[in-house]
Enzyme design. Structure first.
Site, PDB file in Angstrom:
ATOM      1  N   ASP A  46      31.959  -5.322 -26.761  1.00 46.73           N
ATOM      2  CA  ASP A  46      31.625  -6.740 -26.605  1.00 46.73           C
ATOM      3  C   ASP A  46      32.005  -7.473 -27.890  1.00 46.73           C
ATOM      4  OD1 ASP A  46      30.503  -9.029 -25.503  1.00 46.73           O
ATOM      5  OD2 ASP A  46      28.458  -8.522 -26.108  1.00 46.73           O
ATOM      6  N   GLU A  52      36.348 -10.883 -29.562  1.00 43.05           N
ATOM      7  CA  GLU A  52      37.378 -11.952 -29.568  1.00 43.05           C
ATOM      8  C   GLU A  52      38.047 -12.079 -30.923  1.00 43.05           C
ATOM      9  OE1 GLU A  52      34.306 -12.171 -28.257  1.00 43.05           O
ATOM     10  OE2 GLU A  52      35.114 -11.810 -26.256  1.00 43.05           O
ATOM     11  N   ASP A  99      29.803 -13.589 -20.033  1.00 40.79           N
ATOM     12  CA  ASP A  99      28.443 -14.112 -19.893  1.00 40.79           C
ATOM     13  C   ASP A  99      28.377 -15.279 -18.920  1.00 40.79           C
ATOM     14  OD1 ASP A  99      27.804 -12.184 -21.712  1.00 40.79           O
ATOM     15  OD2 ASP A  99      27.715 -13.540 -23.426  1.00 40.79           O
TER      16      ASP A  99
END
Ligand SMILES: *[C@@H]1O[C@H](CO)[C@@H](O)[C@H](O)[C@H]1NC(C)=O
Ligand SMILES: *[C@@H]1O[C@H](CO)[C@@H](O)[C@H](O)[C@H]1NC(C)=O
Ligand SMILES: *[C@@H]1O[C@H](CO)[C@@H](O)[C@H](O)[C@H]1NC(C)=O
Ligand SMILES: *[C@@H]1O[C@H](CO)[C@@H](O)[C@H](O)[C@H]1NC(C)=O
Ligand SMILES: *[C@@H]1O[C@H](CO)[C@@H](O)[C@H](O)[C@H]1NC(C)=O
Ligand SMILES: *[C@@H]1O[C@H](CO)[C@@H](O)[C@H](O)[C@H]1NC(C)=O
Ligand SMILES: *[C@@H]1O[C@H](CO)[C@@H](O)[C@H](O)[C@H]1NC(C)=O
Ligand SMILES: *[C@@H]1O[C@H](CO)[C@@H](O)[C@H](O)[C@H]1NC(C)=O
Ligand SMILES: *[C@@H]1O[C@H](CO)[C@@H](O)[C@H](O)[C@H]1NC(C)=O
Ligand SMILES: *[C@@H]1O[C@H](CO)[C@@H](O)[C@H](O)[C@H]1NC(C)=O
Length: 873
Positions: free
Chosen positions: A422, A425, A557
């Site tokens: 997770d 980015e 999300d």
């Protein structure tokens, strides 16, 4: 560099005028054209006075065009003066094939002065891409390519996004700049970067891939007399691949050959997964597993979010809340019941010397990404102030593999079966310039700890200068002249800064969009190193083109809203049918906000047709495990029953994706490419190529309008024949525990006769064959079986089913040991008169005819590994 920057200021007035109409820029003239083995090269010379829209026009470029295959043209435009950033081979291996000829199915044509080019179909001369009238612009930090499109063009891709699957050609801007995007707002840049689109016309489908990882805006615009698509890219080079199709499945396969065929997932990965952010301790985790058992809902894999970590530090467990011995006990119990366990790992490593051993070891190896002055680049993530591994550093892969080996050691640590990555980015909680991350972390209440001083500059290993100077001639990587439509004001907001330097000299400005994909492959390798030979199961948030060759992806999300339930279908179609990341799914029942009983019930059924099926929830949301409401529990059980009986059909589809790039989910137009009514549909889809899923899509209703192409379908539940007529059909009284699922005529489905509590148990169930003939009375299908876990399979078994003229032929090859498994029955659907006689390999067989359902059921006991022929009359 400074000189041109000053002259730029002087040119400001001109620039502003020109920015009004960049189509008036001079473009380039093509000269010195020379043939190569299967293409040509040319120089592109700036055709007139520079227009310097967002920096100085580069005077001379080199164009190369290669017919790589008969269905793929590669076109590259680079600065003739020297190398600029290109996506590294290590991240996106280029296909080796280059044996195409100029007689290719698509043709590259060009005009010399000013240079423009078009891609046309050889057979029809149809123009697919055409830059005439739109001069090429090539500046250090701005590249512009613009093509005409047909009116009302059907464009799909350019994700990650939560817009409609078919992008509106009227006024869409797709910004590609990976971003932590809580709530996945539509019309914005999200976690992943896939600069590829498919354009579909009734006359054919083609694909266009721009291999460029820099930030960009791709703009679709329509005016009364023109529709266009325009790339606005802030760095790198132009590296286009044009894919011929001519059918949607052809383009999908061609893109898979280019981006990399998707990895196979373990069979167990297709089971039901349960997770939430906010399980407080190991007892919570154990309780959820027990509750699923008690409710009789088959749970395959239990997950834990960052809650298990000590002060949210990766590669730690909280000794009080998630003590190692208790976690090991839970994992052991799960494994004893053929269930599995997965935890989250983030890339960010907390700057906690002495507390985080992973930090200490990484620091000693000096594997973190760096500021331009050589100090460790700091950000803020869950543990507070963090550093990030530099996947380009040659020591990082070994560092990461070692952390996995130590912490996830089956003998001494937590024996995870898969891993969830997770925040890659990479995400940070700090907004540029984040002058004092320590103070900011405290004010954001991330584990407040200022007792550890920030790393001093003197303790850093400097970046080798020889490598560092490979950066481009960018004037400003923090505030580039062309501002892409990033949601955050600044490119460096909430992420590692764009001036960060990697060990190979590359700058974050160029490689930001590949950070998540690099973490994905490094993590896959680390998992494989722990358990050599076994297929790693890795689910990531951030991806770049080609990531599917390594990992699966969840849609991030989302929120517990009907809108996000609906949009999850377009999201999955993007990844499974365009970007070649078949293992994909949304957070079922929604992540942020509170779900409702009816939303969760509907989503439990839709989720059963997500390749990756996981219920996941936010920390402040109400609990939403499927057993929390009787209706949701029932919905999940019904849907899992269907999913599991279909699981081998789906596993076979995944195998076909792995070997040939055939998408495992398909929009309706993939199967009905000439039916214009299907082009905009994104609330129905095919699971595999033959199971039509048409969920109820609105709150508080039990009906749904669905589109049925002009074809024969069969209800999956009662086998009733449904004649599609190419029109909308209203379905009513669909209870909250149900989902409409149809079989497309023309398929032979191998189904398990029964569902099971785990996929391990499922693999011991026998099969039945369901023959769903098309209007010509024909059907076909296949079944692929292997051990479900090994990367290299010693033995496999494949069956093909062909049906026509009232004859089913089953051909089986391969030697994977299927034990005593057998086919128990063959069901022929849509039979209008009772069969008089049925023979199996010439011997009379028993048949029962259900006149109401129009189904003939032949009972048999045929070994799964056998070949046989069944005829009826
Ligand atoms: C480019 O071609 C046009 C048209 O032939 C010509 O007028 C112009 O001078 C050329 N530019 C250069 C730099 O050669
Ligand atoms: C396509 O264009 C070429 C060159 O102009 C021409 O020779 C050919 O006949 C055309 N083909 C079709 C199908 O129109
Ligand atoms: C296009 O979309 C943008 C952003 O949503 C909006 O501001 C603009 O008004 C739209 N333009 C047209 C012509 O609809
Ligand atoms: C976003 O969703 C809203 C609500 O469905 C819709 O009105 C809007 O057009 C969508 N915007 C984009 C860019 O898809
Ligand atoms: C479209 O219309 C505009 C304004 O009338 C005109 O300037 C332009 O040349 C037209 N473009 C095409 C492709 O016909
Ligand atoms: C800060 O870190 C030190 C160790 O570096 C630890 O002893 C202390 O408890 C931490 N303080 C807080 C408030 O977490
Ligand atoms: C190095 O750069 C970082 C980020 O700009 C800055 O915070 C730090 O103070 C600098 N350190 C030195 C020694 O210049
Ligand atoms: C979700 O429900 C809980 C408990 O009822 C409530 O405290 C919370 O505010 C709700 N959250 C939202 C976003 O509505
Ligand atoms: C659905 O029904 C619930 C409960 O009656 C209500 O609160 C909600 O507003 C309704 N939603 C819609 C879209 O009608
Ligand atoms: C439906 O398909 C059949 C052939 O299967 C064709 O004869 C018929 O014209 C089609 N109907 C429509 C409405 O397209």
């Amino acid at each position: 560099m400074k000189a041109w920057f000053l002259s730029l200021v002087a040119l400001d007035v001109v620039r502003n005028v020109l920015a009004q109409n960049i189509d008036a820029c001079p473009g380039y003239n093509a000269t010195n054209v020379s043939n190569t083995r299967n293409g040509f090269k040319a120089d592109l010379i700036l055709a007139g006075p520079a227009c310097n829209v967002y920096g100085p026009d580069i005077a001379k470029l080199t164009l190369s065009v290669t017919y790589e295959t008969d269905n793929r043209i590669h076109m590259k435009v680079v600065d003739a003066a020297g190398p600029r950033y290109e996506v590294p081979e290590s991240v996106f291996p280029r296909p080796s094939s280059s044996d195409g000829s100029r007689n290719s199915n698509i043709q590259f044509q060009y005009t010399r002065a000013p240079f423009s080019f078009s891609i046309t179909r050889k057979d029809s001369n149809e123009t697919l891409f055409n830059t005439a009238g739109f001069p090429l612009i090539f500046e250090p930090q701005y590249l512009r390519v613009k093509t005409s499109l047909p009116p009302n063009a059907n464009i799909y891709g350019l994700g990650e996004h939560t817009d409609t699957f078919r992008l509106s050609p009227d006024n869409t801007t797709r910004t590609l700049w990976n971003r932590d995007a809580y709530g996945v707002p539509n019309g914005t840049n999200l976690y992943s970067d896939h600069p590829v689109y498919f354009e579909h016309r009734s006359s054919g489908t083609h694909g266009v891939f721009l291999l460029n990882s820099n930030g960009m805006d791709v703009k679709l615009r329509s005016a009364s007399n023109s529709t266009t698509l325009e790339y606005n890219v802030i760095g790198g080079i132009l590296d286009f691949y044009f894919l011929a199709g001519p059918g949607p499945l052809d383009v999908a396969k061609q893109y898979a050959r280019l981006a990399g065929l998707p990895a196979e997932v373990p069979y167990w990965g297709l089971g039901l997964h349960q997770c939430r952010y906010g399980y407080q301790n190991y007892l919570d985790v154990a309780q959820v597993v027990a509750n699923y058992s008690a409710a009789g809902i088959p749970l395959e894999t239990m997950w834990t979010d960052i809650d298990y970590m000590y002060q949210r530090l990766v590669f730690t467990n909280d000794p009080q809340y998630f003590p190692l011995d208790k976690m090991r006990e839970i994992v052991k119990a799960l494994h004893a019941r053929d269930q599995h366990y997965i935890v989250m790992v983030d890339p960010a490593v907390g700057v906690k010397p002495g507390i985080s051993k992973a930090y200490d070891r990484g620091k000693a190896l000096d594997v973190w990404i760096k500021n331009p002055n050589g100090t460790d680049h700091l950000g803020i993530v869950w543990p507070g102030v963090v550093v990030w591994p530099d996947w380009f550093n040659s020591k990082t892969a070994a560092y990461w593999a070692n952390e996995f080996k130590l912490f996830f050691n089956p003998q001494t640590g937590i024996d995870i079966d898969g891993v969830w990555i997770d925040m890659n980015e990479p995400a940070s909680f700090c907004t540029y310039p984040c002058a004092d991350p320590y103070a900011e972390a405290v004010s954001q209440n991330m584990p407040p700890n200022r007792t550890t001083p920030p790393p001093s500059a003197t303790s850093q290993l400097p970046i080798p200068l020889a490598l560092a100077k490979r950066a481009n001639n960018y004037s400003d990587v923090l505030n580039p002249p062309y501002a892409i439509g990033n949601v955050n004001a600044h490119l460096s907001d909430k992420t590692a800064f764009t001036n960060v330097v990697h060990a190979n000299g590359m700058i974050e400005y160029d490689v930001h969009n590949i950070y998540g994909t690099m973490m994905s492959s490094t993590t896959r390798d680390a998992m494989e190193a722990r358990r050599p030979g076994l297929r790693p199961f890795v689910i990531t948030r951030s991806t770049f083109a080609g990531a599917g060759a390594k990992v699966g992806k969840w849609l991030g999300d989302n929120l517990s809203t009907w809108e996000h339930y609906r949009v999850s279908i377009a999201g999955m179609l993007g990844f499974a049918s365009i970007y070649q990341i078949p293992e994909v799914g949304s957070d079922v029942c929604g992540f942020g906000g509170n779900t409702t009983e009816t939303l969760c019930a509907r989503w439990a059924t839709l989720g059963a047709f997500n390749p990756f099926y996981r219920n996941h929830n936010g920390d402040t949301s109400i609990s939403q495990e499927f057993y929390r409401w009787p209706s949701v529990a029932q919905a999940a059980k019904n849907a899992i029953d269907m999913r599991y009986r279909l699981l081998d059909y789906f596993y076979t589809a995944l195998h076909l994706a792995h070997t040939d790039g055939v998408p495992v989910l398909q929009p309706l137009w993939f199967q009905y490419p000439k039916d214009t009514n299907t082009f905009g549909i994104d609330l129905q889809f095919f699971f595999g190529n033959s199971i039509l899923v048409s969920p109820v899509t609105q709150e508080n209703v039990t009906d749904v309008s669905i589109y049925l192409p002009n074809d024969t379908f069969y209800d999956f539940k009662n086998y009733a024949v449904i004649n599609g007529t190419g029109s909308t059909v209203q379905l009513s009284n669909i209870s909250y525990t149900d989902i409409p699922v149809y079989i497309r005529g023309g398929v032979v489905l191998p189904l398990r006769v029964q569902s099971a509590n785990t996929t391990t148990a499922l693999r011991k169930k026998n099969f039945e064959l369901v023959i769903a003939p098309n209007r010509s009375g024909k059907a076909s299908g296949s079944l692929y079986i292997d051990d479900g876990v090994s990367i290299q399979q010693q033995r496999t078994r494949e069956a093909t089913y062909t049906y026509g003229d009232k004859t089913l032929k089953v051909n089986t090859k391969g030697s994977y040991d299927v034990g005593a498994l057998k086919y128990q029955s063959v069901k022929i659907l849509g039979v209008t008169t009772a069969p008089r006689q049925v023979t199996l390999n010439g011997q009379r067989a028993e048949v029962v005819y259900d006149v109401g359902a129009k189904v003939a059921v032949v009972s048999l006991s045929q070994p799964l590994g056998s070949s046989f022929t069944l005829k009826w009359s």
